[in-house]
Design an enzyme around this catalytic site. Structure first.
Site: not given
Length: 491
Positions: A264-265
């Protein structure tokens, strides 16, 4: 064979991850390829992780990608409710959990958190001094399985907190079939007695899935291959109930270019991340479809209708799929090139307005970059010179291929300035005719006349459109001012 029924069952925990979108897409394609039914089911049994507004994101994403469900919370097809918290409120999961307790395939567990903590054991690399990869796991020791019926009834009557656990055997093995990986056998000693009903009365994800998939007559279940290890527990539940298992389709892991799990980063791991980065929905869907699957025709640009026609889940790969941003950008650019001009302008307009506030023909500006951009975010750097002339280096006027330098460029601009000032019809055609007539009369090459003018009015090494296109958009006053600025710089 019964009619195919598939389901996309997201948890409302935020934006839709690319992996979840692929699951939804494959479920949709499997159903539609065989004229089956595609369901939407909201799995909100983990109340602590539920995010406000996340259900709206799910609906928005499904609509945006064209994955329209046939049944769901807003379309009752006779198998509702389609929200698990609503199903939990009706007592569905507790009813089926108690059936397994009666059969001896499940049991009440009253163990405290303190006791469970004593069962934890560390797993990881004992040879490595770096213990960051060491995790703690708990394998339940079946302590409460041996409680008598009277002891259980007494604890229940006393209101002692409990969970209901699956009773898995400790010897033998369990085999299940996956459509991609074939038959997989797991030793039963590896199976923990997973919790089916939590202490808050809600079912766990794994248990609710099995019950709902059976009751909703789901024929095919698509999920990531990280769930392969959980599947034997599902198999044992189906066997305990005496139900037929659906067909399992486990998809390969999606990694980044460094072959690490897409995080997600990363900034592009969700559908909405990609929209915000200037990608179009059709390209995202097309790209995601190819993350682990390929058409027999080897086609790469495929509409949703074409994907429905060609999709065969038996051709899904086992190897991890790489999220190749270069390929996605290329594919997105192809979709933009093929886009209807009016729709293209509607999508491009917000990006154009981000950098241009002056009263220019924005549709003309947008059209200049249509075949040059790969994402809509590319627009800004290509057109920002219309808003304001950048402070550029006069070294740009020296171009070996065009055979121009500072002196020759200065001469061209000084010659053309009075002609531009006298020009009454400042249309693109008139400006082009003026410049080309000058080039012909001077006996110079096209580049020797056009390069200095384009550089002067744009201040950029490369631009969408040529000198006369840019000048007609800028208008007479702004164009002349920029040419005068260039003469001053070069003098």
């Amino acid at each position: 064979m019964s009619k195919i029924r598939t389901r996309y069952a997201p948890s409302p925990t935020g934006r839709m991850h690319v992996g979840n979108l692929r699951t939804a897409l494959y479920e949709y394609l499997i159903a539609k390829h065989e004229d089956g039914t595609f369901l939407l089911r909201i799995e909100d049994t983990d109340q602590e992780r539920t995010v406000e507004g996340a259900v709206d994101i799910i609906y928005r994403t499904m609509k945006g990608t064209g994955l329209i469900h046939d049944e769901g919370p807003d379309k009752d097809g006779g198998f509702g409710p389609y929200v698990q918290s609503d199903r939990q409120a009706q007592g569905i999961y507790m009813e089926y959990a108690k059936q397994l307790v009666e059969k001896g395939a499940a049991y009440y567990c009253f163990c405290t958190k303190e006791r469970l903590a004593t069962l934890k054991s560390a797993v990881g690399s004992s040879e490595d001094d770096d213990h960051d990869d060491v995790k703690e796991i708990t394998k339940y020791d079946k302590h409460c399985l041996h409680l008598s019926k009277e002891e259980i009834e007494e604890k229940l009557a006393s209101g002692i907190s409990f969970v209901i656990r699956q009773n898995n055997p400790q010897d033998g093995s369990t085999t299940f079939h996956d459509e991609i990986f074939g038959d997989i056998t797991v030793d039963n000693e590896e199976l923990d007695d997973m919790i089916m009903i939590k202490s808050d009365g809600y079912p766990t994800y794994n248990f609710a899935n099995v019950v709902d998939d059976h009751l909703m007559q789901i024929t095919h279940v698509v999920r990531g291959n990280e769930y392969l290890s959980s599947t034997p527990k599902y198999t044992r539940l189906y066997q305990a109930f005496g139900w037929d298992e659906p067909k399992y389709v486990h998809c390969p892991l999606i990694t980044n270019e460094e072959h690490k799990k897409l995080s997600k980063r990363s900034g592009h791991s969700s559908y909405e991340d990609l929209l915000e980065q200037g990608f179009v929905s059709e390209a995202i869907v097309n790209f995601v479809a190819l993350l682990g699957w390929s058409s027999q025709s080897n086609a790469e640009i495929m509409s949703l209708e074409e994907l429905i026609k060609e999709f065969d889940y038996t051709h899904i790969n086992k190897a991890p799929a790489v999220f190749d941003m270069v390929k996605l950008r290329w594919m997105n650019g192809e979709y933009i090139k093929r886009m209807d001009d009016q729709r293209y302008f509607e999508l491009a307009l917000p990006y154009v307005r981000q950098v241009i506030s002056k009263d220019y023909d924005l549709q003309r500006i947008a059209s200049l970059v249509k075949t040059r951009i790969e994402t809509f975010l590319d627009i800004e750097d290509m057109i920002d010179f219309f808003e304001e002339l950048p402070d550029y280096d006069i070294a740009m006027y020296t171009h070996k291929k065009m055979k121009t330098d500072r002196e020759s460029s200065l001469a061209v601009l000084q010659d053309l300035l009075p002609e531009f000032e006298a020009l009454e019809d400042y249309s693109e055609g008139s400006i082009e005719a003026l410049i080309m007539n000058y080039i012909q009369n001077k006996g110079i090459k096209n580049g020797q006349g056009l390069w200095p003018v384009r550089t002067a009015v744009s201040g950029k090494q490369s631009t969408p459109g040529g000198a006369y296109e840019i000048m007609s958009i800028l208008g007479k006053g702004e164009s002349l001012q920029r040419i005068k600025t260039a003469i001053k710089k070069l003098s």
